[in-house]
Design a protein around this motif. Structure first.
Motif, PDB file in Angstrom:
ATOM      1  N   GLU A  69       0.820  -1.208   0.000  1.00  0.00           N
ATOM      2  CA  GLU A  69       0.000   0.000   0.000  1.00  0.00           C
ATOM      3  C   GLU A  69       0.855   1.259   0.000  1.00  0.00           C
ATOM      4  N   TRP A  70       2.094   1.123   0.400  1.00  0.00           N
ATOM      5  CA  TRP A  70       2.982   2.283   0.524  1.00  0.00           C
ATOM      6  C   TRP A  70       4.155   2.137  -0.441  1.00  0.00           C
ATOM      7  N   SER A  71       4.683   3.290  -0.871  1.00  0.00           N
ATOM      8  CA  SER A  71       5.938   3.278  -1.640  1.00  0.00           C
ATOM      9  C   SER A  71       7.048   3.671  -0.672  1.00  0.00           C
ATOM     10  N   PHE A  72       8.150   2.923  -0.688  1.00  0.00           N
ATOM     11  CA  PHE A  72       9.268   3.229   0.221  1.00  0.00           C
ATOM     12  C   PHE A  72      10.462   3.705  -0.587  1.00  0.00           C
ATOM     13  N   LEU A  73      10.930   4.902  -0.258  1.00  0.00           N
ATOM     14  CA  LEU A  73      12.008   5.495  -1.054  1.00  0.00           C
ATOM     15  C   LEU A  73      13.182   5.844  -0.137  1.00  0.00           C
ATOM     16  N   PRO A  74      14.387   5.371  -0.469  1.00  0.00           N
ATOM     17  CA  PRO A  74      15.554   5.635   0.390  1.00  0.00           C
ATOM     18  C   PRO A  74      15.892   7.130   0.442  1.00  0.00           C
ATOM     19  N   LEU A  75      16.341   7.585   1.599  1.00  0.00           N
ATOM     20  CA  LEU A  75      16.688   9.001   1.782  1.00  0.00           C
ATOM     21  C   LEU A  75      18.142   9.303   1.416  1.00  0.00           C
ATOM     22  N   ALA A  76      18.915   8.244   1.085  1.00  0.00           N
ATOM     23  CA  ALA A  76      20.313   8.475   0.704  1.00  0.00           C
ATOM     24  C   ALA A  76      20.617   7.640  -0.525  1.00  0.00           C
ATOM     25  N   PRO A  77      21.593   8.066  -1.345  1.00  0.00           N
ATOM     26  CA  PRO A  77      21.935   7.286  -2.536  1.00  0.00           C
ATOM     27  C   PRO A  77      22.321   5.855  -2.163  1.00  0.00           C
ATOM     28  N   GLY A 126      23.998   2.348  -1.553  1.00  0.00           N
ATOM     29  CA  GLY A 126      25.354   1.954  -1.184  1.00  0.00           C
ATOM     30  C   GLY A 126      25.912   2.692   0.014  1.00  0.00           C
ATOM     31  N   ARG A 127      25.027   3.338   0.803  1.00  0.00           N
ATOM     32  CA  ARG A 127      25.543   4.008   2.003  1.00  0.00           C
ATOM     33  C   ARG A 127      25.027   3.292   3.247  1.00  0.00           C
ATOM     34  N   GLY A 128      25.341   2.028   3.365  1.00  0.00           N
ATOM     35  CA  GLY A 128      24.941   1.265   4.554  1.00  0.00           C
ATOM     36  C   GLY A 128      23.441   1.080   4.600  1.00  0.00           C
ATOM     37  N   THR A 129      22.870   1.068   5.789  1.00  0.00           N
ATOM     38  CA  THR A 129      21.432   0.910   5.945  1.00  0.00           C
ATOM     39  C   THR A 129      20.755   2.232   5.624  1.00  0.00           C
ATOM     40  N   HIS A 130      19.613   2.136   4.900  1.00  0.00           N
ATOM     41  CA  HIS A 130      18.984   3.354   4.420  1.00  0.00           C
ATOM     42  C   HIS A 130      17.797   3.770   5.271  1.00  0.00           C
ATOM     43  N   ALA A 131      17.745   5.042   5.592  1.00  0.00           N
ATOM     44  CA  ALA A 131      16.524   5.596   6.167  1.00  0.00           C
ATOM     45  C   ALA A 131      15.563   5.794   4.994  1.00  0.00           C
ATOM     46  N   LEU A 132      14.243   5.776   5.286  1.00  0.00           N
ATOM     47  CA  LEU A 132      13.271   5.761   4.179  1.00  0.00           C
ATOM     48  C   LEU A 132      12.246   6.876   4.274  1.00  0.00           C
ATOM     49  N   MET A 133      11.696   7.221   3.093  1.00  0.00           N
ATOM     50  CA  MET A 133      10.475   8.021   3.050  1.00  0.00           C
ATOM     51  C   MET A 133       9.380   7.062   2.594  1.00  0.00           C
ATOM     52  N   ALA A 134       8.277   7.008   3.330  1.00  0.00           N
ATOM     53  CA  ALA A 134       7.172   6.132   2.943  1.00  0.00           C
ATOM     54  C   ALA A 134       6.003   7.006   2.503  1.00  0.00           C
ATOM     55  N   LEU A 135       5.448   6.712   1.283  1.00  0.00           N
ATOM     56  CA  LEU A 135       4.332   7.499   0.752  1.00  0.00           C
ATOM     57  C   LEU A 135       3.148   6.571   0.520  1.00  0.00           C
TER      58      LEU A 135
END
Lengths: 467, 224
Positions: free
Chosen positions: A189-197, A199-208
């Motif tokens: 139901e949600w789109s999850f988009l990484p907040l950093a390019p 390859g930078r370890g674990t990614h924080a996300l924006m969920a829409l």
């Protein structure tokens, strides 16, 4: 449906108008000009409604041209090959024109979409650049939520379904856009988009969330949102940097205040002590009492240095400036600075070919002075410094022929104000060995106690030799 | 009688130093502020100066170049723990430093060394300190008349120490003089050279008597 019909009506009305006009003016304009005029509604249809409208208009135009303008009139029959060619050319030109117009229109739409996307990114960047990082970020976030609906940012609590959680975990781990509208776990139901390019370890996300009207976000929009997410990620990074800078500044300021305080404390102690020892020195030649007072004043000086050192260990403000050191120098300087009680011999046997070590010269000096002072307090007749190198490690020890330290006491003795019974001359601050341990550890050395071959205690510093 | 300027804002320290100097046969000239010190300097006739760095009207460090400019050797009197400040004072041209609380006899001994150094005329070809002699033109060094075979860097370190004549040379000053500005941080070069020198000039290299180390600050030559 109605909208579709009216959109077709306009170019078809154009065909009717051209048919009427050309029928009326055929005699003056000629057949070729009339045929060209039929291209106008085709262009109109293709430009407004794309290939479908262009094609329908082209066919209608060709039919009308054939029916009304080509003999035999009011019939779809074609009389003569030249007329057949002109209908065919009209259809082909109409087809090609409508395709070209459609493509142009698509490009224009694409360019418009790109322009609006970059304008949006520019707006978000502008929002992120204004004011404090926290305010800027919250404004940019509200802007994105206003355009694309509810959104969550990395770490925020929400009631995601298990599929959404799996999509989030995937995005977090791989750094790819995941979930609704993407190629991975599109059923979420949600789109999850990484907040950093990537390859930078674990990614924080924006969920829409999926759009409220239920339509699927097109891939282009997801790609654009990925850019938006990266911008928001930069905003978050700016907040983190700002917080870090602030913490560093606060720490540096309090560190400076502590240092200033300790320095002025040392100054305030030393000035009266200098006057006392100086005046007592002049009297000491003639009076035993003055000599005793002088010794007491000198002890006070050591105690004060120890107190300041202990305060520095306590607050963690030790910053060793390690450099290459020759332990012969270190032992020599420490022995020279020792305040010698009568009847005790102090010496050192440091091999002149010992590897150099890395240490803070001033801290190591303080450590050795404290170890020597401690040993002088308990020794019967001798205090010796020795050192040896073994397999890249260098040990430096201070030993005495006093009563030694019972094994049970060997840990406690490094605590502040700890003292072992038996040393008649031991009148130190009770901080000396705690400082030895604190300074040694700050320089990356270990300190241990064992029994000395001389019969008393041996305190050993373990350090790395330089290659 | 040699006049020695004493700059310190504590009246009790001024009185104490006056007494110590009188004991050593010097006349103390007291200055409680940097301004008073500069007035005394303009007045002239000073053989040396003992300078506290914490002055009410100016940082004592600023006075060092002025005193050096007037050819007055400076001994810095420091109550501060900071090694960096002592090094800064020495690198600015101070002859020596002494930490509060100090030993009167030690202060007088340091003062004698500083005065002797100031009396030495400008560069000469043959330098001597204690039993050490250095012929800079011929690149020869000897100890008690015995010739020493020294590689260029060791010779240069020894020459710098002999030229300083008992004054402390900071690590940075020695490194710059011998290895150049680019190497002022490479203390290990200096440690290696000093150790090698000691093997050649000390009776017992494990108990050096000629080249003495001041922890964290530098080296000085002793006469014994």
């Amino acid at each position: 449906m109605w909208r579709v019909l009216t959109s077709y009506a306009v170019p078809l009305a154009g065909v009717a108008l051209v048919t009427w006009l050309t029928s009326a003016m055929l005699a003056q304009w000629g057949l070729a000009s009339a045929a060209l005029l039929f291209l106008l509604p085709v262009l109109l249809g293709a430009a407004r409604g794309g290939l479908g409208q262009g094609l329908v208009t082209a066919l209608a135009g060709a039919a009308a041209y054939n029916f009304f303008l080509l003999p035999p009139y009011f019939s779809f029959r074609v009389h003569g090959p030249d007329h057949a060619v002109s209908v065919l050319v009209l259809v082909l030109v109409a087809l090609v024109t409508s395709r070209l117009a459609t493509r142009l229109r698509a490009r224009e739409e694409e360019a418009l979409a790109r322009a609006s996307a970059s304008e949006e990114l520019a707006q978000i960047s502008a929002l992120l650049a204004k004011g404090t990082p926290v305010d800027a970020f919250s404004r940019a976030r509200d802007f994105v939520a206003g355009h694309y609906g509810p959104l969550h940012l990395g770490g925020e609590e929400d009631g995601f379904s298990s599929l959404d959680q799996a999509a989030a975990a995937w995005a977090m781990h791989n750094g790819d856009a995941t979930g609704h509208g993407t190629a991975v776990m599109a059923a979420a139901e949600w789109s999850f988009l990484p907040l950093a390019p990537k390859g930078r370890g674990t990614h924080a996300l924006m969920a829409l969330a999926r759009p409220e009207d239920g339509h699927t976000r097109p891939l282009g929009e997801i790609e654009h949102l990925q850019q938006v997410a990266l911008l928001l990620g930069q905003g978050r990074d700016r907040i983190a940097l700002e917080e870090e800078r602030h913490a560093r500044e606060t720490f540096a300021e309090s560190d400076r205040l502590r240092r200033t305080f300790l320095a002025s404390l040392a100054h305030d102690f030393r000035t009266p002590l200098t006057v006392m020892t100086g005046q007592l020195e002049a009297l000491a030649a003639r009076s035993d009492e003055a000599r005793e007072a002088l010794a007491a004043a000198r002890r006070l000086e050591r105690t004060m240095s120890d107190l300041i050192a202990a305060a520095r260990i306590e607050e963690g403000s030790l910053r060793p400036q390690c450099e290459s050191l020759d332990l012969v120098d270190a032992a020599d300087a420490a022995c020279a600075a020792a305040v010698m009680p009568g009847g005790i011999e102090l010496g050192h046997a440091i091999p002149a070919d010992l590897p150099f070590v890395r240490a803070d010269a001033v801290m190591l000096h303080h450590v050795l002075i404290n170890l020597i002072d401690n040993a002088l307090g308990y020794a019967t007749s001798r205090v010796m410094l020795g050192a040896q190198a073994q397999g890249g490690e260098v040990t430096l020890w201070v030993e005495d022929d006093g009563p030694g330290v019972p094994p049970a006491e060997r840990t406690r003795i490094f605590e502040r104000f700890a003292r072992i019974e038996g040393g008649d001359r031991a009148q130190g601050s009770g901080l000396g060995l705690a400082i030895v341990k604190g300074f040694a550890e700050a320089m990356g050395m270990q300190v241990s106690i064992e029994e000395s071959p001389l019969g008393g205690a041996r305190f050993t510093l373990w350090m790395k030799g330089e290659a | 009688m040699n006049r020695v300027l004493v700059v310190d804002d504590e009246p009790a320290i001024l009185r104490l130093l006056g007494a110590v100097l009188a004991r050593g046969g010097y006349e103390g000239v007291s200055a409680p502020t940097a301004a008073a010190a500069m007035a005394a300097l303009r007045h002239g006739g000073l053989a040396a100066a003992i300078l506290d760095l914490g002055l009410p009207d100016r940082d004592g460090l600023e006075l060092i170049p002025m005193l050096r400019g007037a050819n007055v050797p400076v001994i810095v009197l420091s109550a501060r723990e900071d090694v960096g400040e002592k090094v800064a004072a020495l690198d600015l041209g101070a002859s020596d430093y002494i930490t509060k609380p100090f030993d009167g006899e030690e202060l007088l001994a340091r003062l004698r060394v500083a005065l002797r150094q100031a009396g030495v005329a400008a560069p000469r070809e043959v330098l001597a300190y204690g039993a050490l002699r250095i012929d800079t033109a011929r690149h020869e060094a000897s100890l008690d008349g015995r010739a020493l075979t020294l590689p260029p860097k060791e010779f240069a370190v020894l020459q710098a120490l002999v030229e300083a004549g008992g004054r402390i040379l900071t690590h940075a000053a020695l490194l710059e003089k011998v290895w150049g500005k680019a190497h002022v941080g490479d203390v290990e070069y200096l440690r290696v050279a000093i150790r090698a020198l000691r093997l050649k000039i000390e009776a017992d290299p494990a108990h050096p008597r000629l080249i003495r180390n001041e922890p964290g600050i530098g080296y000085r030559l002793m006469e014994s």
